[in-house]
Design a protein around this motif. Structure first.
Motif, mmCIF file in Angstrom:
data_model
loop_
_atom_site.group_PDB
_atom_site.id
_atom_site.type_symbol
_atom_site.label_atom_id
_atom_site.label_comp_id
_atom_site.label_asym_id
_atom_site.label_seq_id
_atom_site.Cartn_x
_atom_site.Cartn_y
_atom_site.Cartn_z
ATOM 1 N N TYR A 1 41.817 22.908 35.030
ATOM 2 C CA TYR A 1 42.263 23.612 36.224
ATOM 3 C C TYR A 1 43.695 23.257 36.543
ATOM 4 O O TYR A 1 44.160 22.157 36.246
ATOM 5 C CB TYR A 1 41.375 23.249 37.424
ATOM 6 N N VAL B 1 46.124 23.227 39.938
ATOM 7 C CA VAL B 1 46.077 23.287 41.394
ATOM 8 C C VAL B 1 47.500 23.129 41.908
ATOM 9 O O VAL B 1 48.185 22.172 41.555
ATOM 10 C CB VAL B 1 45.175 22.162 41.965
ATOM 11 N N VAL C 1 50.012 22.671 45.171
ATOM 12 C CA VAL C 1 50.033 22.163 46.536
ATOM 13 C C VAL C 1 51.464 22.288 47.043
ATOM 14 O O VAL C 1 52.422 22.019 46.303
ATOM 15 C CB VAL C 1 49.579 20.681 46.563
ATOM 16 N N VAL D 1 35.273 21.034 41.411
ATOM 17 C CA VAL D 1 36.405 21.813 41.923
ATOM 18 C C VAL D 1 36.370 21.831 43.448
ATOM 19 O O VAL D 1 37.381 21.579 44.108
ATOM 20 C CB VAL D 1 36.377 23.260 41.362
ATOM 21 N N VAL D 2 35.213 22.090 44.005
ATOM 22 C CA VAL D 2 35.071 22.095 45.463
ATOM 23 C C VAL D 2 35.383 20.707 46.028
ATOM 24 O O VAL D 2 36.041 20.585 47.059
ATOM 25 C CB VAL D 2 33.653 22.565 45.881
ATOM 26 N N ILE E 1 39.151 20.290 46.106
ATOM 27 C CA ILE E 1 39.717 21.064 47.212
ATOM 28 C C ILE E 1 39.463 20.348 48.539
ATOM 29 O O ILE E 1 40.351 20.262 49.396
ATOM 30 C CB ILE E 1 39.148 22.498 47.228
ATOM 31 N N SER E 2 38.287 19.789 48.702
ATOM 32 C CA SER E 2 37.968 19.030 49.920
ATOM 33 C C SER E 2 38.850 17.798 50.055
ATOM 34 O O SER E 2 39.314 17.479 51.157
ATOM 35 C CB SER E 2 36.506 18.609 49.927
ATOM 36 N N ILE F 1 41.896 17.419 48.811
ATOM 37 C CA ILE F 1 43.240 17.899 49.143
ATOM 38 C C ILE F 1 43.315 18.242 50.624
ATOM 39 O O ILE F 1 44.251 17.853 51.320
ATOM 40 C CB ILE F 1 43.609 19.107 48.261
ATOM 41 N N HIS F 2 42.313 18.950 51.116
ATOM 42 C CA HIS F 2 42.264 19.303 52.540
ATOM 43 C C HIS F 2 42.198 18.047 53.407
ATOM 44 O O HIS F 2 42.908 17.930 54.405
ATOM 45 C CB HIS F 2 41.074 20.219 52.813
ATOM 46 N N LEU G 1 47.107 23.674 50.356
ATOM 47 C CA LEU G 1 46.705 24.224 49.066
ATOM 48 C C LEU G 1 47.320 25.611 48.892
ATOM 49 O O LEU G 1 47.213 26.468 49.769
ATOM 50 C CB LEU G 1 45.179 24.316 49.001
ATOM 51 N N VAL H 1 44.482 27.647 43.164
ATOM 52 C CA VAL H 1 43.605 26.964 42.211
ATOM 53 C C VAL H 1 43.309 27.968 41.106
ATOM 54 O O VAL H 1 42.886 29.089 41.389
ATOM 55 C CB VAL H 1 42.280 26.510 42.870
#
Length: 74
Positions: A6, A8, A10, A46-47, A50-51, A53-54, A60, A63
């Motif tokens: 992946y 990503v 930012v 992946v989720v 993302i969590s 990063i948040h 973000l 992705v």
């Protein structure tokens, strides 16, 4: 199912102390963004990324799952 690679994106430059939490990923800075590359085993990973990063307060941008022939690691 094998790992997938992946990418990503930012917004901005990620501070060094935050990069320590993302040590499983390859990091490159492409102003005005930071790009993370890495293999993730499944969609829940992946989720989870993302969590993370948040939770770190990062913005973000994108992705993407990379096709096997676009894998920057090989």
């Amino acid at each position: 199912m094998p790992d997938a690679t992946y990418q990503v994106r930012v917004s901005g430059v990620i501070p060094d102390e935050v990069l320590a939490e993302l040590r499983d990923l390859t990091v490159s800075v492409e102003p005005p963004e930071t790009v993370l590359h890495g293999n993730l085993p499944d969609q829940s990973a992946v989720v989870g990324l993302i969590s993370r990063i948040h939770g770190l307060g990062l913005r973000l941008i994108e992705v993407r799952r990379l096709p096997a022939d676009d894998d920057p690691a090989g």
